[in-house]
Each structure stands twice: as structure tokens, then as C-alpha cells.
Design an enzyme around this catalytic site. Structure first.
Site, PDB file in Angstrom:
ATOM      1  N   GLY A  94     -18.381 -27.428 -34.575  1.00 28.96           N
ATOM      2  CA  GLY A  94     -16.946 -27.475 -34.872  1.00 28.96           C
ATOM      3  C   GLY A  94     -16.666 -27.352 -36.350  1.00 28.96           C
ATOM      4  CB  ALA A  95     -18.538 -25.949 -39.074  1.00 31.62           C
ATOM      5  CB  SER A  96     -14.062 -22.855 -36.890  1.00 29.91           C
ATOM      6  OG  SER A  96     -13.653 -23.791 -35.913  1.00 29.91           O
ATOM      7  NE  ARG A  97      -9.476 -25.182 -35.370  1.00 26.68           N
ATOM      8  CZ  ARG A  97      -9.045 -26.307 -34.770  1.00 26.68           C
ATOM      9  NH1 ARG A  97      -8.214 -27.122 -35.380  1.00 26.68           N
ATOM     10  NH2 ARG A  97      -9.445 -26.620 -33.551  1.00 26.68           N
ATOM     11  CG  ASN A 107     -17.040 -32.130 -37.195  1.00 28.36           C
ATOM     12  OD1 ASN A 107     -16.418 -33.095 -37.644  1.00 28.36           O
ATOM     13  ND2 ASN A 107     -16.459 -30.941 -37.014  1.00 28.36           N
ATOM     14  CB  SER A 162     -13.070 -41.874 -33.861  1.00 30.00           C
ATOM     15  OG  SER A 162     -11.790 -42.429 -34.087  1.00 30.00           O
ATOM     16  CE1 TYR A 200     -11.150 -38.143 -30.590  1.00 33.81           C
ATOM     17  CE2 TYR A 200     -10.499 -40.319 -31.350  1.00 33.81           C
ATOM     18  CZ  TYR A 200     -11.018 -39.055 -31.611  1.00 33.81           C
ATOM     19  OH  TYR A 200     -11.413 -38.737 -32.891  1.00 33.81           O
ATOM     20  CE  LYS A 204     -14.683 -38.440 -31.494  1.00 32.63           C
ATOM     21  NZ  LYS A 204     -15.603 -37.460 -32.108  1.00 32.63           N
ATOM     22  CB  ILE A 213      -9.485 -37.342 -41.524  1.00 35.16           C
ATOM     23  CG1 ILE A 213     -10.457 -38.528 -41.470  1.00 35.16           C
ATOM     24  CG2 ILE A 213      -9.919 -36.295 -42.551  1.00 35.16           C
ATOM     25  CD1 ILE A 213     -10.628 -39.312 -42.744  1.00 35.16           C
TER      26      ILE A 213
HETATM   27  P1  NAP Z   1      -9.809 -30.356 -35.878  1.00 35.28           P
HETATM   28  O1  NAP Z   1      -9.230 -30.013 -37.195  1.00 35.28           O
HETATM   29  O2  NAP Z   1      -8.959 -30.310 -34.655  1.00 35.28           O
HETATM   30  O3  NAP Z   1     -11.105 -29.436 -35.655  1.00 35.28           O
HETATM   31  C1  NAP Z   1     -11.869 -29.582 -34.487  1.00 35.28           C
HETATM   32  C2  NAP Z   1     -13.089 -28.715 -34.580  1.00 35.28           C
HETATM   33  O4  NAP Z   1     -13.866 -28.933 -33.391  1.00 35.28           O
HETATM   34  C3  NAP Z   1     -12.750 -27.237 -34.650  1.00 35.28           C
HETATM   35  O5  NAP Z   1     -13.612 -26.609 -35.553  1.00 35.28           O
HETATM   36  C4  NAP Z   1     -13.019 -26.749 -33.223  1.00 35.28           C
HETATM   37  O6  NAP Z   1     -13.512 -25.435 -33.164  1.00 35.28           O
HETATM   38  C5  NAP Z   1     -14.132 -27.689 -32.812  1.00 35.28           C
HETATM   39  N1  NAP Z   1     -14.245 -27.773 -31.360  1.00 35.28           N
HETATM   40  C6  NAP Z   1     -13.338 -28.275 -30.478  1.00 35.28           C
HETATM   41  N2  NAP Z   1     -13.798 -28.161 -29.232  1.00 35.28           N
HETATM   42  C7  NAP Z   1     -15.018 -27.578 -29.323  1.00 35.28           C
HETATM   43  C8  NAP Z   1     -15.990 -27.203 -28.374  1.00 35.28           C
HETATM   44  N3  NAP Z   1     -15.811 -27.406 -27.055  1.00 35.28           N
HETATM   45  N4  NAP Z   1     -17.137 -26.635 -28.814  1.00 35.28           N
HETATM   46  C9  NAP Z   1     -17.343 -26.418 -30.132  1.00 35.28           C
HETATM   47  N5  NAP Z   1     -16.450 -26.746 -31.078  1.00 35.28           N
HETATM   48  C10 NAP Z   1     -15.290 -27.319 -30.668  1.00 35.28           C
HETATM   49  O7  NAP Z   1     -10.406 -31.827 -35.883  1.00 35.28           O
HETATM   50  P2  NAP Z   1     -11.038 -32.698 -37.074  1.00 35.28           P
HETATM   51  O8  NAP Z   1     -10.004 -33.673 -37.486  1.00 35.28           O
HETATM   52  O9  NAP Z   1     -11.670 -31.849 -38.085  1.00 35.28           O
HETATM   53  O10 NAP Z   1     -12.115 -33.498 -36.235  1.00 35.28           O
HETATM   54  C11 NAP Z   1     -13.513 -33.332 -36.409  1.00 35.28           C
HETATM   55  C12 NAP Z   1     -14.220 -34.530 -35.794  1.00 35.28           C
HETATM   56  O11 NAP Z   1     -13.794 -35.726 -36.455  1.00 35.28           O
HETATM   57  C13 NAP Z   1     -13.890 -34.732 -34.320  1.00 35.28           C
HETATM   58  O12 NAP Z   1     -15.036 -35.147 -33.631  1.00 35.28           O
HETATM   59  C14 NAP Z   1     -12.857 -35.850 -34.347  1.00 35.28           C
HETATM   60  O13 NAP Z   1     -12.827 -36.571 -33.146  1.00 35.28           O
HETATM   61  C15 NAP Z   1     -13.366 -36.676 -35.495  1.00 35.28           C
HETATM   62  N6  NAP Z   1     -12.336 -37.548 -36.082  1.00 35.28           N
HETATM   63  C16 NAP Z   1     -11.211 -37.006 -36.659  1.00 35.28           C
HETATM   64  C17 NAP Z   1     -10.257 -37.874 -37.178  1.00 35.28           C
HETATM   65  C18 NAP Z   1      -8.992 -37.378 -37.845  1.00 35.28           C
HETATM   66  O14 NAP Z   1      -8.133 -38.224 -38.180  1.00 35.28           O
HETATM   67  N7  NAP Z   1      -8.836 -36.084 -38.102  1.00 35.28           N
HETATM   68  C19 NAP Z   1     -10.453 -39.263 -37.101  1.00 35.28           C
HETATM   69  C20 NAP Z   1     -11.585 -39.749 -36.494  1.00 35.28           C
HETATM   70  C21 NAP Z   1     -12.533 -38.885 -36.002  1.00 35.28           C
HETATM   71  P3  NAP Z   1     -12.657 -24.149 -32.648  1.00 35.28           P
HETATM   72  O15 NAP Z   1     -11.328 -24.194 -33.361  1.00 35.28           O
HETATM   73  O16 NAP Z   1     -13.529 -23.003 -33.098  1.00 35.28           O
HETATM   74  O17 NAP Z   1     -12.539 -24.247 -31.164  1.00 35.28           O
END
Ligand code: NAP
Length: 254
Positions: A22-25, A97, A149, A162, A166, A195
Site C-alpha cells: 500500500g505504498a501508492s499513497r 502498511n 492503529s 477495523y 488492527k 494521520i
Molecule cells: P490511505 O491513504 O487510504 O492509503 C491506503 C493504502 O493502502 C493505499 O496505498 C492503497 O493502495 C493501499 N491498499 C488498500 N487496499 C489494498 C489492498 N487490498 N492491497 C494492497 N494495497 C491496498 O491510508 P493511510 O492513512 O496511508 O493508511 C496506511 C495504513 O496506516 C493503514 O493500514 C491504516 O489502517 C493505518 N493507519 C492510518 C491512520 C490514519 O489516521 N491515516 C491511523 C492509524 C492507522 P491503492 O490505492 O493502490 O489501492
């Protein structure tokens, strides 16, 4: 000039490779950037955001002169994960991730939503660890970092699926850390707080302002905050740390 992250094998200098799911974004993209700056060879996994993943790969290889490839896989599919590792080969560091979230009253969560959330957030970690470990065990070294998380630690209302996924990641991390420590492999978790990424796009300004007020350090987190923690856990400075959950949340939960 950045410091290259290298390891010696049989007298040769070898660049370490990190695979980030999940490193695209969002967080994954910032993690890829931070590891590229340290000279790692980068593998960017994506599922839907092919263009973003490709753009990031070319940016990182131009800017930091590191090997950088992209590979598509839905981490909830064991076949796609197996194919991804066949394509990429061995990795020294695995960062699980990829994740999804959605807000639902518990009684409104459908079977499909439950399975998809557990499938991506927890099964995906299992499948990726299973593919990465045989080589790590052979070479008697390796690092796995799982992005959990804070809600996996304390539970979030309207995010039971969720939070359960986690919490499962934290349990998996602790147990796996014990099992593979004798093979020289460390497994840790990062538990981010709030985040600012696309994942937070459903939250309105009022809610975000409220979250800032509730956060002792007085701000929301950035993807770079998580990337710094991941770099630390992957480094030799963390060589006596395994099975731990590092909260990166500005003190929101203590
Ligand atoms: P995000 O901006 O929504 O990005 C999610 C990433 O996961 C995207 O690169 C997406 O790739 C990838 N992804 C989703 N489903 C996938 C699948 N089935 N296979 C492969 N890749 C997949 O989310 P983020 O905030 O960066 O979150 C990253 C991690 O941190 C997650 O595990 C999230 O639960 C955790 N986290 C985030 C927060 C927060 O506040 N943001 C807080 C706690 C934990 P594509 O777009 O290419 O599908």
C-alpha cells in the site's frame, strides 16, 4: 548526499531491499520516500492506484538514485501475494502498511464489509509475512514492521471491524516476534494516531479540530511521522526491540 543502507555478504556490499504494501499513497508513500533517502532498494506495492505508484517510483529513483519497482497485488489474496513475491524476490525489510477503514454502526456492518476489512488489514499481513519469511530465516536476519492503529489498542466506536483487524495485527506481531527471534528476525508494530491522509477524508473540519484539541502534542500526525518511526524500527538502533507496539499518536492515547 544521503547515507546508503548496506549490508555485507561474503565480502560484497549489498543494498538492502524493502517492500512496502500500500505504498501508492498516504503513509506507505512517505515510508517509501524515507527508505529511498537512506539508500534502500524500494518495492512499491499497490492495488488500485497504478499511476500514483509508477509516478512515485520514478520520482524516487530519479531523486535518490535507488532501485525502485512497483508491483500490483491485492494483499487480501494469497495468490496475488505469492505472485508478488515471486516477481520481486527476496526482501530484507517488509512493511505491512496496506489498509482500509470505514465507519459503520456495529449492527450495520455487513458480512462483506467485515470480511473485506479483516481480509486486507489482517489476512494481508499473514500472507505477506508468510512469503517474506523463508528467505529471512535462511539468511538469519530480517525486519518486519506492521502498521496497526491506536484503535487496535483501545477500540474505536463505529469501527469495530477495523479495531478488531488492527488488534489482530498486534497479536500476530507479538506471537510471530517470539517465534522468529531465534532466527535473527525482528517483528514490530507501529500504532499511528490520527494521520492526515485520504483515510481521514471523511472527517469534517470540526471533528479534526476537536481531535487536535484532544491531542496533548497539539497537532495531527503526518505520514512522515510514521515513516520516521519505521526507519528507526528497521535500523540497527532498534536491534534489541521486537514484539513491541510503538504508538505514534501525539499522546492521544497513553
Ligand atoms: P490511505 O491513504 O487510504 O492509503 C491506503 C493504502 O493502502 C493505499 O496505498 C492503497 O493502495 C493501499 N491498499 C488498500 N487496499 C489494498 C489492498 N487490498 N492491497 C494492497 N494495497 C491496498 O491510508 P493511510 O492513512 O496511508 O493508511 C496506511 C495504513 O496506516 C493503514 O493500514 C491504516 O489502517 C493505518 N493507519 C492510518 C491512520 C490514519 O489516521 N491515516 C491511523 C492509524 C492507522 P491503492 O490505492 O493502490 O489501492
Amino acid at each position: 548526499m544521503f547515507a546508503r543502507n548496506t549490508s555485507k555478504r561474503k565480502g560484497e556490499i549489498t543494498i538492502k531491499t524493502v517492500l512496502i504494501t500500500g505504498a501508492s499513497r498516504g503513509i506507505g508513500s512517505a515510508v517509501a520516500c524515507a527508505f529511498a533517502e537512506k539508500g534502500y532498494s524500494i518495492i512499491i506495492n499497490y492495488n488500485r492506484s497504478k499511476n500514483k505508484a509508477k509516478a512515485l517510483a520514478s520520482e524516487l529513483s530519479d531523486k535518490f538514485k535507488v532501485g525502485c519497482k512497483t508491483v500490483k497485488a491485492d494483499v487480501s489474496s494469497p495468490d496475488e501475494v505469492r505472485a508478488m513475491f515471486s516477481e520481486t524476490g527476496y526482501v530484507d525489510v517488509l512493511i505491512n502498511n496496506a489498509g482500509i477503514s470505514n465507519q459503520r454502526l456495529f449492527t450495520d456492518i455487513t458480512d462483506e464489509e467485515w470480511k473485506r476489512t479483516i481480509g486486507v488489514n489482517l489476512d494481508g499481513v499473514f500472507y505477506c509475512c508468510r512469503e517474506a519469511l523463508p528467505h529471512m530465516i535462511l539468511q538469519k536476519s530480517g525486519v518486519i514492521i506492521n502498521i496497526s492503529s491506536m484503535w487496535g489498542e483501545v477500540g474505536a466506536s463505529c469501527e469495530v471491524h477495523y479495531s478488531a483487524s488492527k488488534a489482530g495485527v498486534i497479536g500476530l506481531t507479538k506471537a510471530l516476534a517470539k517465534e522468529v527471534a531465534p532466527s535473527g528476525i525482528r517483528v514490530n508494530c507501529i500504532a499511528p494516531g490520527v494521520i492526515m491522509t485520504d483515510m481521514m477524508s471523511d472527517f469534517d473540519k470540526e471533528t479534526l479540530d476537536e481531535l487536535v484539541k484532544e491531542t496533548p502534542l497539539g497537532r495531527l500526525g503526518t505520514p512522515q511521522d510514521i515513516a520516521s518511526a519505521a526507519l528507526f524500527l528497521a535500523s540497527d538502533s532498534a536491534s534489541f526491540i521486537t514484539g513491541q507496539t510503538l504508538g505514534v499518536n501525539g499522546g492521544l492515547i497513553i
